[in-house]
Design a protein around this motif. Structure first.
Motif, mmCIF file in Angstrom:
data_model
loop_
_atom_site.group_PDB
_atom_site.id
_atom_site.type_symbol
_atom_site.label_atom_id
_atom_site.label_comp_id
_atom_site.label_asym_id
_atom_site.label_seq_id
_atom_site.Cartn_x
_atom_site.Cartn_y
_atom_site.Cartn_z
ATOM 1 N N ARG A 81 41.526 25.444 -14.139
ATOM 2 C CA ARG A 81 40.222 25.852 -14.685
ATOM 3 C C ARG A 81 39.668 24.776 -15.615
ATOM 4 N N LYS A 82 40.546 24.142 -16.400
ATOM 5 C CA LYS A 82 40.110 23.066 -17.290
ATOM 6 C C LYS A 82 39.525 21.900 -16.483
ATOM 7 N N LEU A 83 40.186 21.527 -15.396
ATOM 8 C CA LEU A 83 39.681 20.469 -14.528
ATOM 9 C C LEU A 83 38.349 20.865 -13.890
ATOM 10 N N ALA A 86 35.492 20.827 -16.425
ATOM 11 C CA ALA A 86 35.079 19.455 -16.731
ATOM 12 C C ALA A 86 34.223 18.892 -15.598
ATOM 13 N N PHE A 87 34.622 19.156 -14.357
ATOM 14 C CA PHE A 87 33.872 18.691 -13.196
ATOM 15 C C PHE A 87 32.467 19.284 -13.197
ATOM 16 N N VAL A 88 32.377 20.592 -13.407
ATOM 17 C CA VAL A 88 31.082 21.282 -13.423
ATOM 18 C C VAL A 88 30.204 20.755 -14.559
ATOM 19 N N ALA A 89 30.777 20.566 -15.739
ATOM 20 C CA ALA A 89 30.005 20.075 -16.883
ATOM 21 C C ALA A 89 29.440 18.686 -16.612
ATOM 22 N N GLU A 90 30.246 17.803 -16.033
ATOM 23 C CA GLU A 90 29.759 16.450 -15.737
ATOM 24 C C GLU A 90 28.708 16.475 -14.631
ATOM 25 N N ALA A 91 28.927 17.280 -13.601
ATOM 26 C CA ALA A 91 27.936 17.394 -12.525
ATOM 27 C C ALA A 91 26.608 17.892 -13.082
ATOM 28 N N THR A 92 26.671 18.863 -13.973
ATOM 29 C CA THR A 92 25.465 19.416 -14.598
ATOM 30 C C THR A 92 24.772 18.347 -15.443
ATOM 31 N N ALA A 93 25.552 17.593 -16.213
ATOM 32 C CA ALA A 93 24.980 16.528 -17.049
ATOM 33 C C ALA A 93 24.290 15.460 -16.200
ATOM 34 N N ARG A 94 24.752 15.281 -14.977
ATOM 35 C CA ARG A 94 24.133 14.304 -14.071
ATOM 36 C C ARG A 94 22.912 14.863 -13.355
ATOM 37 N N GLY A 95 22.590 16.118 -13.611
ATOM 38 C CA GLY A 95 21.414 16.717 -12.998
ATOM 39 C C GLY A 95 21.656 17.433 -11.689
#
Length: 141
Positions: A81-83, A86-95
């Motif tokens: 879940r931590k991984l 993190a993946f979802v947060a970075e994808a979201t930050a990239r738009g």
């Protein structure tokens, strides 16, 4: 001279990567989007060995998680879940507006569903006796 077809089941990673880059170049040209980037988070033990990974890419307003794995000795502690978070947060930050993942019924569909992913398709018989499940999480714009 006409090209010839031959089986090459042991094609080198370097040659396969070069061919994939040619395909990516075509995709960039055809869509007018050249914002594709790798998106990878690794979980490492004290010796620096990878014991978990969430790997994929972002491109053209989407992200795809193509590889998710946690070593058996590290499962059950929330690392997956931590991984994923993190993946979802970075994808979201990239738009990215949507995040896609494919998993088998014997892997981790529940992990993704608990994280807000919805089943979009279930392909039975892949492999025989099981299903491949395609999930998507829509990110608020």
């Amino acid at each position: 001279m006409a090209p010839r077809l031959q089986a090459e089941h042991d094609l080198s990673s370097a040659e396969l990567d070069a061919i994939e880059e040619r395909l990516d170049n075509d995709n960039r040209r055809l869509t007018g989007r050249d914002d594709d980037r790798a998106l990878i988070f690794a979980l490492r033990d004290e010796q620096g060995h990878a014991v978990g990974i969430a790997s994929g890419y972002s491109w053209a307003g989407i992200a795809e998680l193509t590889l998710m794995w946690v070593d058996e000795a590290y499962r059950g502690f929330g690392h997956g879940r931590k991984l994923l978070d993190a993946f979802v947060a970075e994808a979201t930050a990239r738009g990215s507006l949507r995040i896609w993942v494919s998993t088998h019924d014997f892997q981790a569909p529940g992990l993704y569903e608990k994280a807000g992913f919805e089943r979009m398709a279930e392909l039975t018989g892949w492999p025989e006796g099981h299903s491949n499940i395609i999930l998507c999480r829509t990110v608020a714009a």
